[in-house]
Design a protein around this motif. Sequence first.
Motif, PDB file in Angstrom:
ATOM      1  N   ALA A 302      74.011  56.966 -51.050  1.00 40.05           N
ATOM      2  CA  ALA A 302      73.702  58.279 -50.476  1.00 40.05           C
ATOM      3  C   ALA A 302      72.741  58.132 -49.305  1.00 40.05           C
ATOM      4  O   ALA A 302      72.941  58.712 -48.236  1.00 40.05           O
ATOM      5  CB  ALA A 302      73.118  59.195 -51.547  1.00 40.05           C
ATOM      6  N   HIS A 303      71.694  57.333 -49.491  1.00 44.35           N
ATOM      7  CA  HIS A 303      70.695  57.132 -48.445  1.00 44.35           C
ATOM      8  C   HIS A 303      71.313  56.524 -47.193  1.00 44.35           C
ATOM      9  O   HIS A 303      71.175  57.058 -46.081  1.00 44.35           O
ATOM     10  CB  HIS A 303      69.571  56.236 -48.982  1.00 44.35           C
ATOM     11  CG  HIS A 303      68.657  55.709 -47.940  1.00 44.35           C
ATOM     12  ND1 HIS A 303      68.152  54.425 -47.965  1.00 44.35           N
ATOM     13  CD2 HIS A 303      68.157  56.268 -46.815  1.00 44.35           C
ATOM     14  CE1 HIS A 303      67.386  54.234 -46.919  1.00 44.35           C
ATOM     15  NE2 HIS A 303      67.365  55.336 -46.199  1.00 44.35           N
ATOM     16  N   PHE A 304      71.986  55.390 -47.345  1.00 45.23           N
ATOM     17  CA  PHE A 304      72.523  54.697 -46.172  1.00 45.23           C
ATOM     18  C   PHE A 304      73.611  55.524 -45.486  1.00 45.23           C
ATOM     19  O   PHE A 304      73.698  55.546 -44.255  1.00 45.23           O
ATOM     20  CB  PHE A 304      73.069  53.328 -46.567  1.00 45.23           C
ATOM     21  CG  PHE A 304      72.026  52.373 -47.076  1.00 45.23           C
ATOM     22  CD1 PHE A 304      70.808  52.232 -46.424  1.00 45.23           C
ATOM     23  CD2 PHE A 304      72.257  51.612 -48.217  1.00 45.23           C
ATOM     24  CE1 PHE A 304      69.841  51.352 -46.896  1.00 45.23           C
ATOM     25  CE2 PHE A 304      71.288  50.730 -48.691  1.00 45.23           C
ATOM     26  CZ  PHE A 304      70.083  50.601 -48.035  1.00 45.23           C
ATOM     27  N   SER A 305      74.437  56.209 -46.259  1.00 43.35           N
ATOM     28  CA  SER A 305      75.516  56.997 -45.655  1.00 43.35           C
ATOM     29  C   SER A 305      74.978  58.225 -44.926  1.00 43.35           C
ATOM     30  O   SER A 305      75.508  58.617 -43.877  1.00 43.35           O
ATOM     31  CB  SER A 305      76.544  57.410 -46.706  1.00 43.35           C
ATOM     32  OG  SER A 305      75.974  58.238 -47.696  1.00 43.35           O
ATOM     33  N   VAL A 306      73.924  58.833 -45.460  1.00 41.94           N
ATOM     34  CA  VAL A 306      73.328  59.988 -44.786  1.00 41.94           C
ATOM     35  C   VAL A 306      72.718  59.583 -43.453  1.00 41.94           C
ATOM     36  O   VAL A 306      72.754  60.341 -42.473  1.00 41.94           O
ATOM     37  CB  VAL A 306      72.288  60.677 -45.692  1.00 41.94           C
ATOM     38  CG1 VAL A 306      71.419  61.654 -44.902  1.00 41.94           C
ATOM     39  CG2 VAL A 306      72.985  61.416 -46.830  1.00 41.94           C
ATOM     40  N   GLU A 307      72.170  58.365 -43.387  1.00 44.06           N
ATOM     41  CA  GLU A 307      71.630  57.874 -42.115  1.00 44.06           C
ATOM     42  C   GLU A 307      72.734  57.835 -41.054  1.00 44.06           C
ATOM     43  O   GLU A 307      72.532  58.246 -39.905  1.00 44.06           O
ATOM     44  CB  GLU A 307      71.040  56.469 -42.296  1.00 44.06           C
ATOM     45  CG  GLU A 307      69.817  56.397 -43.193  1.00 44.06           C
ATOM     46  CD  GLU A 307      68.586  56.998 -42.548  1.00 44.06           C
ATOM     47  OE1 GLU A 307      68.538  57.063 -41.298  1.00 44.06           O
ATOM     48  OE2 GLU A 307      67.679  57.417 -43.281  1.00 44.06           O
ATOM     49  N   VAL A 308      73.915  57.344 -41.431  1.00 44.93           N
ATOM     50  CA  VAL A 308      75.038  57.277 -40.493  1.00 44.93           C
ATOM     51  C   VAL A 308      75.573  58.681 -40.213  1.00 44.93           C
ATOM     52  O   VAL A 308      75.871  59.047 -39.069  1.00 44.93           O
ATOM     53  CB  VAL A 308      76.155  56.375 -41.049  1.00 44.93           C
ATOM     54  CG1 VAL A 308      77.385  56.398 -40.144  1.00 44.93           C
ATOM     55  CG2 VAL A 308      75.648  54.946 -41.218  1.00 44.93           C
ATOM     56  N   PHE A 309      75.698  59.487 -41.255  1.00 45.03           N
ATOM     57  CA  PHE A 309      76.233  60.843 -41.120  1.00 45.03           C
ATOM     58  C   PHE A 309      75.421  61.685 -40.149  1.00 45.03           C
ATOM     59  O   PHE A 309      75.987  62.448 -39.349  1.00 45.03           O
ATOM     60  CB  PHE A 309      76.277  61.523 -42.491  1.00 45.03           C
ATOM     61  CG  PHE A 309      76.341  63.024 -42.420  1.00 45.03           C
ATOM     62  CD1 PHE A 309      77.544  63.667 -42.173  1.00 45.03           C
ATOM     63  CD2 PHE A 309      75.190  63.789 -42.569  1.00 45.03           C
ATOM     64  CE1 PHE A 309      77.597  65.054 -42.083  1.00 45.03           C
ATOM     65  CE2 PHE A 309      75.233  65.175 -42.476  1.00 45.03           C
ATOM     66  CZ  PHE A 309      76.446  65.805 -42.235  1.00 45.03           C
ATOM     67  N   THR A 310      74.099  61.593 -40.216  1.00 39.00           N
ATOM     68  CA  THR A 310      73.247  62.464 -39.405  1.00 39.00           C
ATOM     69  C   THR A 310      73.582  62.348 -37.920  1.00 39.00           C
ATOM     70  O   THR A 310      73.802  63.361 -37.234  1.00 39.00           O
ATOM     71  CB  THR A 310      71.763  62.130 -39.639  1.00 39.00           C
ATOM     72  OG1 THR A 310      71.458  62.310 -41.030  1.00 39.00           O
ATOM     73  CG2 THR A 310      70.871  63.037 -38.811  1.00 39.00           C
ATOM     74  N   GLU A 311      73.638  61.129 -37.417  1.00 48.52           N
ATOM     75  CA  GLU A 311      73.955  60.940 -35.999  1.00 48.52           C
ATOM     76  C   GLU A 311      75.395  61.353 -35.704  1.00 48.52           C
ATOM     77  O   GLU A 311      75.679  61.948 -34.651  1.00 48.52           O
ATOM     78  CB  GLU A 311      73.726  59.480 -35.596  1.00 48.52           C
ATOM     79  CG  GLU A 311      72.286  59.018 -35.755  1.00 48.52           C
ATOM     80  CD  GLU A 311      71.310  59.839 -34.935  1.00 48.52           C
ATOM     81  OE1 GLU A 311      71.676  60.292 -33.822  1.00 48.52           O
ATOM     82  OE2 GLU A 311      70.170  60.030 -35.398  1.00 48.52           O
ATOM     83  N   ASN A 312      76.308  61.039 -36.618  1.00 49.85           N
ATOM     84  CA  ASN A 312      77.700  61.433 -36.420  1.00 49.85           C
ATOM     85  C   ASN A 312      77.852  62.948 -36.365  1.00 49.85           C
ATOM     86  O   ASN A 312      78.621  63.489 -35.554  1.00 49.85           O
ATOM     87  CB  ASN A 312      78.573  60.879 -37.544  1.00 49.85           C
ATOM     88  CG  ASN A 312      79.100  59.486 -37.250  1.00 49.85           C
ATOM     89  OD1 ASN A 312      79.050  59.022 -36.115  1.00 49.85           O
ATOM     90  ND2 ASN A 312      79.608  58.824 -38.271  1.00 49.85           N
ATOM     91  N   PHE A 313      77.144  63.653 -37.240  1.00 46.00           N
ATOM     92  CA  PHE A 313      77.251  65.115 -37.283  1.00 46.00           C
ATOM     93  C   PHE A 313      76.781  65.724 -35.967  1.00 46.00           C
ATOM     94  O   PHE A 313      77.416  66.649 -35.433  1.00 46.00           O
ATOM     95  CB  PHE A 313      76.434  65.673 -38.447  1.00 46.00           C
ATOM     96  CG  PHE A 313      76.539  67.166 -38.599  1.00 46.00           C
ATOM     97  CD1 PHE A 313      77.632  67.735 -39.236  1.00 46.00           C
ATOM     98  CD2 PHE A 313      75.548  68.008 -38.091  1.00 46.00           C
ATOM     99  CE1 PHE A 313      77.743  69.118 -39.363  1.00 46.00           C
ATOM    100  CE2 PHE A 313      75.655  69.383 -38.217  1.00 46.00           C
ATOM    101  CZ  PHE A 313      76.748  69.934 -38.857  1.00 46.00           C
TER     102      PHE A 313
END
Length: 410
Positions: A302-313
């Motif tokens: 969850a932590h690592f994926s949210v880091e990637v998701f934030t910039e992608n979003f």
Amino acid sequence: MRRLLVLGAGTAGTMVVNKLRRRLDKEEWQITVVDQSDRHFYQPGYLFVPFGVYSAEEIVKPRQRFIPDGVDLVRGEVDRVAPGGNEVLLADGRRLPYDYLVIATGVGPQPDQTPGLLDGGQWRKSIFDFYTFDGAVALAKAMEGFDNGRLVVHIVDMPIKCPVAPLEFTFLADAYFRQRGMRDRVELTYVTPLPGAFTKPIASKRLGSMLDERKIAVETDFLVERVDDKTLVSYDEREIPFDLLVTVPLNMGAEYVARSGLGNELNLVPVDKHTLLAKAYPNIFALGDASDIPASKAGSVAHFSVEVFTENFLRHVRDEPMTGSFDGHANCFVESGDGKALLIDFNYDTEPLPGRYPLPGVGPFSLLKESEVNHWGKLAFRWMYWNLLLPGRPIPLPAHMSMAGKHPEE
């Protein structure tokens, strides 16, 4: 005003609203998060409650404490998502419109899906789980009163939240009974639907040898059909009797996902495994345990994926290509008893390997090797969770897995 709606204020959902509230203009974006409960549970702590390491009070805090100013927290149960109309219907009739939706309601144990598990008269008497707060508290009392017989640790099926947790419970139970001077009166058996102790070959071999060293019997490829009184029965008619069963029931996503036509057979949302964007809708993402990505359902993912998701979003809402690619990175401490633990670090393509983490040669954590430092690292994570992870503050660990410090040749 553009509207971001997040369903679920658990680990992934709370991180998302904290990170995006700082990055999205308050004059242009309304952020709302929905959850049924006003309590936030530190779920990794459930493992320790049956052994008295954590009290129940140490793993629960008010949910509102972790929701930032400028984010609306709505208390309610989701009835369904209407993606055609871009709105969410709550069970009490309220309707919440959205421009972008994040599904982060995770997965939960469903003991009713296995005949005899919940309805056989043994639930919370001789059959317990520790994947819920109430289950962990009830199991603590059962462990304290258990003084001889066969204890079986059992997984119904995969995937499950924190796939190493059943192994951790087994190792901790071995140490717990030894410390009480009664290990010779307890027969420990580990029952799994997998062909080995874990999903990845190198880690499975290491963890399997640890079970052997502790004289813990292992029953593999066991697909449970039903529970008859105090006996597990598999589809191939194997039977495993027990005096105390610690089970991990089938894990499934939220029921509203199925009602909304958004999920697979386990109510998990099919997404692109690199961007976490739903395959069926261009304005819906699924994060944390709620998605069908082929990675561990763990807080680290969850932590690592949210880091990637934030910039992608941020790129996605500007109609720009999402350039971030989540690699399935996960790392998990594995408690092994007697104040020691292992650490495993892996992703979609690379299985756990020996070495040092996060700094090559320095660590301080050992990969695939028991150490006291790893144990203290796991205990220290509770402070990091409450104070850094949930508030969305920077944690100096790369979102993508690195091969630095790993030794494939070993």
